[in-house]
Structures are given as C-alpha cells and as structure tokens.
Design an enzyme around this catalytic site. Structure first.
Site, short mmCIF file in Angstrom:
data_model
loop_
_atom_site.label_atom_id
_atom_site.label_comp_id
_atom_site.label_asym_id
_atom_site.label_seq_id
_atom_site.Cartn_x
_atom_site.Cartn_y
_atom_site.Cartn_z
N CYS A 95 -2.45 4.00 11.88
CA CYS A 95 -1.31 4.18 12.78
C CYS A 95 0.01 3.65 12.21
O CYS A 95 1.07 3.86 12.81
CB CYS A 95 -1.58 3.52 14.13
SG CYS A 95 -1.42 1.72 14.09
N CYS A 122 -6.05 -4.14 13.48
CA CYS A 122 -4.75 -3.60 13.88
C CYS A 122 -4.59 -3.77 15.38
O CYS A 122 -5.34 -3.18 16.15
CB CYS A 122 -4.67 -2.12 13.51
SG CYS A 122 -3.20 -1.33 14.17
N CYS A 150 -1.30 -0.62 8.83
CA CYS A 150 -2.53 0.05 9.21
C CYS A 150 -2.55 1.48 8.65
O CYS A 150 -1.62 2.24 8.88
CB CYS A 150 -2.63 0.09 10.74
SG CYS A 150 -4.01 1.06 11.35
N ASP A 206 4.67 2.02 -18.68
CA ASP A 206 5.56 1.12 -17.94
C ASP A 206 4.84 -0.21 -17.72
O ASP A 206 3.80 -0.26 -17.07
CB ASP A 206 5.91 1.76 -16.59
CG ASP A 206 6.90 0.92 -15.81
OD1 ASP A 206 7.39 -0.10 -16.35
OD2 ASP A 206 7.18 1.28 -14.66
ZN LIG Z 1 -3.52 0.84 13.61
#
Ligand SMILES: [Zn+2]
Lengths: 467, 245
Positions: free
Chosen positions: A214, A233, A211, A364
């Site tokens: 958070c 979430c 998330c 790369d």
């Molecule tokens: Zn979250």
C-alpha cells in the site's frame, strides 16, 4: 530426439571446446551458441529432469543457497545438475545442461538446481517450468545494469504470477519477498526469530521502508539487517508471515554460526561450518526447500553441517597460524554484513578491500558510499591496517578516510599482488579479504599460492564439470 | 554554526549521493567548523532561509513524482533563499526539478522553474564515467564522476557548471555539464561528486561560511588521497592529466 535440439547441442559443445582451446572457461558461450541455433534448447533439456527443476533467485545468497540445496539432494541420493557460480544468466544456465549431456543428447538426472540472476529469471522460468522457486531477498545491486530495485521486484513478481503450479519458498523477514505469498502459488516461509545480536547497530540501507502493498510506512519490532526483520504495516495490515521454518537462538559458536531450526512442532540443532548470520538465512532457505520436497530433517541437517563455502563465500584459508577469510562484496547490504564479521571476531585483524569497476562489477562504484563504513570509526581500534586495492583502490581509500578511519591506517596499493602480500604480512591475528566480482578470482588465486585452503575442495554442492 | 539541509533524504538517496554530505561535513569537522545537519522530510515545514547549504540528491522517477508536489509548496521560500545566496548542490534528479519541466515519454513533470533550463527524456540512457572542467575562482579544475540519466537537459539563460572533457554531460550534444546560478551548483555527476573533488567541496564550504557571516580562509588539508582518487577517475573516463589539478 529432435534434430534441431541435437544440432544445438553439437554447436554448443563445439563452442565449449573452442573456448577451452582459447584458454577461457567458457561458462556461458556454449549456452549462448545453442540458444542461438535453437531457442528452445533450455526448455527441451530441462524437461528431461525426472523430478523437476528448482530455481533460486534474489539479490544475495543465491550461490550459497543453491549449492547447499544441490548438496542436500545429492546426499539424499539424487542425480543433480547445477550451474556454477557466475553463470546465472540464461546462457550460463543452458551451459550447465550442455555440460552434462552427451553429443547424442543423452543424460539422466533427477533434479536441475539452478541459481538465476534476477533480470534473467523471467526468461529462464518461462522455459523450465520450475517445480520450486526460492527467493532469498532483494537489495540494491549494480544499479547501472538493472535499473531500479522496484523494477527488479516487479519483473520477478510478474514472472512468478505466471507460475500457478509452482511452489514458492520465501524469506518471511523481507517484506519485498514476503509479498509474493499473495500471488497464487502456494508458499512456504522461512525466517529468523529475534536473537541476542539483533541490530546492535542500525544500518541505514533499508530498501523497504514503505509497504510494498500500500505504500505506507512499515513499522519494525526489530531488524536483522537492512530491511529484514519483524515488520508490519499499520495501514493495510500486511505483516511478516509466520514462518514454517524458523531459526531460533541464532548465535556464534567459535568460528561457526548456529541456531535451532523449528520446523512445525519439532526442533533441530544446526551448526554451520562458516560465519555470518546471512548464512543461516541461506541454510534455512535450503532446509525449507528440502522439507517442501519431502526430505527428512535428519537427512538435511548433516548435509548443511558439512557444507563447504564456494569461492569467495567466506572461504577460509590459513596463512602460517593466521586464519584468512575471502568474501565477495557486491552491494551495500552484503558489504554491511561483511563489516559485521569484523566485530563478531575478537582480536586485531588486517583488512583488504579490492574494488574493480569492470562491467561485471558494475561500472558505477557510487554504491560504496551507501555502505556504512562509518561503523569503522569505532572498530578501527581492532584493525591493524586497511589495504585498498584494485582498479579503484584510490576511491576506496577516500571512502575509508571520510568514514573516519585514520589516514595512517589506510594503504592504497592498486596492484593486487603487492596488496595481498602486504595484507598477509600485517600484524593482525586474522586477515579479511573483501573483493568485488572481477577482483575475486585473481585474489583467490594469489591467496592459493601463499596460503593453505581449509577443507577438501570447493563448490562441493556442484559436480565438477565433465570434459 | 553552519546549518546544512538534506532535502528528502528518504526519497533522494540514489547512487551514494549522501557521500556529498559526508564530504562537506567531514571537511568542516577537520577544520573545527561547527556544522549541524537537518533532514528535511516529506510533508514537514521547511525554512530554507535558515540554511547555509542545501543538498538535493537524485531519486528514481517514481520518487521524483512523489516529492515534486510537496516541493511546489515550498517554491517561494526556496526561490527567496536562492536569490539571497543560499548555497545549493543539486545532483541528477535534484538538478532536474530546479528547471522548468521534465518531459518524460508519457507525461510532463513540472519543475520549480527556479533556473532557466528544461529536460526531456532522450532515446537512450547516458551512462558512464564523466570528466568535466569547471572554473573555481578563475582557476580551471578537472572533476570526475559517474553519470547515469535518461533525461537530457538544455540550458537557457543560465551558465553551465562546466565543459565536458569525457562523457555526455547535460545532453551529449552541446558539451555542457550541469548548471550554475548565483550559489547554486547543479550536476549530473554521481560518484559521488564532492569526496574526490575537494576543491569544489571547499569552494562550497567557503560560500556557505560567507552566507553564515563566518567568512574565513580555509585551513589547507592533506588531500593526496583525494587527488589520487580523482586522477584514477579521470583516467577511467579516458582523460589524461598532467600534474595536479
Ligand atoms: Zn501496507
């Protein structure tokens, strides 16, 4: 008219003439020179827009979304300035304005519609004070140039936070983009509803397993591709916002992708003259931007349905009776989507992959190992042959071999001309050409000399440059 | 059955490093050697002693910060396994955590201290194609990859993996690249390293077979594609090679 600006314009235009004389297209040099002479050139020129400036940023789909939006506005009767693909740094954006202004600084236009590279976004946004910002998605891209994805997202986040008056058009399905909805500017969301083709194969490249708010693990009801899907979430409650503009029943109709656009309570059928579900996302973004600017759906949908792909955006050609497609590949998410095309199309095909490792490609090429070529282990039954080309043709051949492609089906031919020839002569009923950035134009040129392009022209969203 | 562990696949997955595992597993499969891969995820119990080959990839600084705490809880188990001959390939960030510490501009990230080296952030990122000469069974082999690191590593009483032919290597100063201790192979080379350097891959497979008590001569494979790829990579790094490596 400010004397410094006039001087910058004349220097920029002189640089444009100079680079043309040297046979270079000069897509960024004029802007570079003008900004050097007068650092606020971009700000002063963008301020002339009668209606305002629109910026399109994100990892994939910038060019297509930008060109679609420019086309929508032009067909609605507006005068539009637009930067051409590849020139999406601050210098290229400035060049787009210089091209349209006279030596005396005169120009009249309603909108500037600009695709902006993620790293250049803060610098451009600070000068042009955009009325609208469209953010498409965030994927890993050329890490050696931009550093980590986290940083890219943070940089744009900070820049957006400094634009409280700007309206945002955001992809609801990408948690990394949808999080911008909390930043203050009012946001309009677009997204795709679940459909029959929702992740039959689970690709491994998912940027936002965690998330963005958070750090907890995200739960998905379904994925469209990569981290795009119906997420939530469980920890903090962050979830996919309900989109104002939603694509329902996304599907293939022959060689076209189609969906029904739900806008508020109303529904409008849409059929794009191109393939790839990611192009539905681009069209939904352009549609949502059009609605935000007060256009009518009845005006916008026909513009989208007659859109013609820009160079290497699933550009279509025909070789004798064989359909030939050319697509730019530049990061794992985009390449996975390109591989998707191989199994949405029935019948045997020849596949060409050109990988260069010049600065503009990203030096790369490790990212090739993050692409899920492993799907080819099954799909190769429908592939007559793979031709690997470009500066790193050999590495691409090794990648296919370790993905489980039979070595007998892999031809390594670093020379682009010979490789294009071999692919067109292949036994497949269709041919797919995938190329990294600096291989794209040479391959397009080679294809043009041998095949018939479909449609009237390219870059239809943008006006051709003035001499 | 060879037991292969992939440490923190969710966090350490930068720059296509999983290609190293793909190469290891494929080259076993092509020879009919049975392999099982265990994903060692954050917070779960791990028995390093039960593994024959452990792969540790690179991650961003943020990800390295998250995992180091978890890894410290497994330090003794990993140390014991390494002393007992566990075959390890550690790349970039995965390499750095095996040393004493990583001094960044604003903090010191403690390492596991299993190998005698330390890392400190340098003034500029070391980025580019890189070629290294390593020695396998007494034979010099040129390998190539792509490096991209701001940490500069300085070795104590531990052998380097090889000698820099082109590029920066450990620190851009002393000409060393990577580190080698018992069956532990550390390197800054992404690319990824193993797919186009099959001699090294096969060397690791042989060592892992030995640890598993399955020692056997490896069947030769057709490596001409890989040889062309490493030649191309060496050329991009500015090294010209004559003949096979
Ligand atoms: Zn979250």
């Amino acid at each position: 008219m400010d004397a410094k600006l006039l001087f910058a314009i004349s220097c920029g235009k002189a640089a444009a003439r100079g680079s043309r004389m040297l046979g270079r297209p000069g897509s960024s040099l004029p802007g570079k020179v003008a900004l050097k002479v007068y650092p606020w050139t971009l700000r002063d020129l963008a301020a002339r827009a009668q209606q305002g400036t629109i910026l399109v940023t994100g990892t994939n789909g910038k060019t297509t979304t930008n060109n679609m939006l420019a086309r929508i506005l032009q067909q609605a009767g507006a005068r539009v300035i637009c930067n051409r693909e590849g020139a999406n740094l601050i210098t290229g954006v400035t060049t787009a304005f210089l091209r349209e202004t006279t030596l005396f600084g005169q120009m009249e236009f309603d909108w500037a519609v600009l695709e902006v590279d993620e790293a250049s976004f803060p610098g451009v946004a600070a000068q042009v004070d955009p009325r609208l910002v469209v953010v498409t998605n965030f994927f890993r891209d050329q890490l050696d140039r931009y550093g980590e994805l986290d940083r890219t997202v943070a940089v744009i986040r900070d820049a957006v936070e400094r634009l409280p008056e700007t309206r945002l058009v955001l992809n609801a399905d990408d948690p990394l983009v949808a999080q911008f909805g909390e930043l203050g500017p009012s946001a309009v969301y677009y997204g795709l509803a679940p459909h029959a083709r929702v992740v039959e194969r689970r690709f491994r490249v998912r940027e936002a397993r965690f998330c963005p708010r958070c750090g907890g693990a995200l739960h998905y009801a379904f994925y469209h591709y990569s981290q795009l899907g119906l997420f939530r979430c469980p920890n903090c409650g962050f979830r996919r916002p309900a989109p104002e503009v939603e694509g329902l029943q996304a599907r293939y109709q022959g060689e076209r992708v189609a969906c029904t656009i739900r806008f508020g309570e109303k529904e409008f059928p849409l059929e794009l003259p191109t393939q790839g579900f990611y192009n539905l996302y681009n069209a939904l973004a352009a549609f949502a931007a059009g609605m935000t600017l007060g256009l009518e759906p009845g005006q916008v949908v026909p513009s989208l349905e007659t859109y013609e792909p820009a160079t290497g955006r699933l550009q279509r050609f025909r070789y004798r009776d064989k359909p030939v497609y050319l697509n730019l590949v530049k990061n794992p998410a985009g390449f996975n989507e390109a591989l998707n095309l191989l199994y949405t199309n029935e019948g045997a095909k020849d596949v060409f992959i050109a990988v260069n490792d010049n600065a503009a490609d990203g030096r790369d090429i490790s990212w090739l190992w993050d692409v899920d070529f492993e799907v080819l282990e099954e799909l190769q039954r429908d592939v007559a042959g793979f031709v690997c080309s470009g500066l790193r043709a050999e590495e691409m051949g090794v990648r296919l071999k370790y993905a489980g492609v039979q070595p007998a089906k892999i031809l390594v031919e670093p020379d682009l001309k010979a490789a294009v020839h071999r692919t067109l002569k292949g036994n497949g009923a269709q041919a797919f050409f995938f190329a990294t950035y600096t291989a794209l134009w040479p391959v397009e040129k080679l294809l043009r000399t041998r095949v018939t392009p479909e449609g009237r022209g390219r870059d239809v969203g943008c006006r051709p440059s003035l001499p | 059955m060879l037991v292969v562990g992939h440490l923190y696949p969710e966090l350490l997955n930068l720059y296509g490093d999983r290609g190293n595992l793909i190469a290891f597993v494929r080259r076993c499969a092509w020879r009919g050697i049975p392999v099982t891969v265990r994903e060692l995820v954050l917070g779960a119990p791990v028995d390093f002693g039960a593994l024959d080959f452990l792969f540790i990839g690179g991650g961003s600084d943020r990800e390295q910060g998250i995992l180091i705490e978890d890894l410290h809880r497994h330090r003794d188990s990993l140390c014991e396994a390494i002393e007992g001959g566990l075959v390890v390939l550690a790349i970039c960030g995965g390499y750095q955590v095996l040393g004493h510490y990583y001094q960044t501009p604003d903090r010191v990230i403690p390492g596991l201290g299993l190998l005698d080296f330390y890392t400190q952030a340098g003034p500029k990122r070391l980025i580019g194609n890189c070629a290294v000469e390593i020695e396998l069974d007494g034979r010099p082999v040129s390998v190539a990859g792509f490096e991209n690191h701001s940490g500069q590593t300085f070795l104590g009483r531990v052998q380097p993996l090889g000698r820099v032919l082109a590029g920066f290597g450990n620190n851009g100063v002393d000409g060393t690249e990577g580190a080698r201790y018992k069956n532990v192979f550390c390197s800054y080379l992404h690319g990824p390293l193993l797919p186009k350097n099959p001699c090294l891959t096969d060397h690791l497979i042989s060592l892992a077979l030995k640890r598993a008590g399955m020692e056997m001569p490896l069947v030769a494979l057709d490596d001409h594609l890989e040889e062309r790829a490493v030649a191309a990579a060496l050329k991009r790094a500015g090294v010209t090679v004559s003949g096979k490596t």
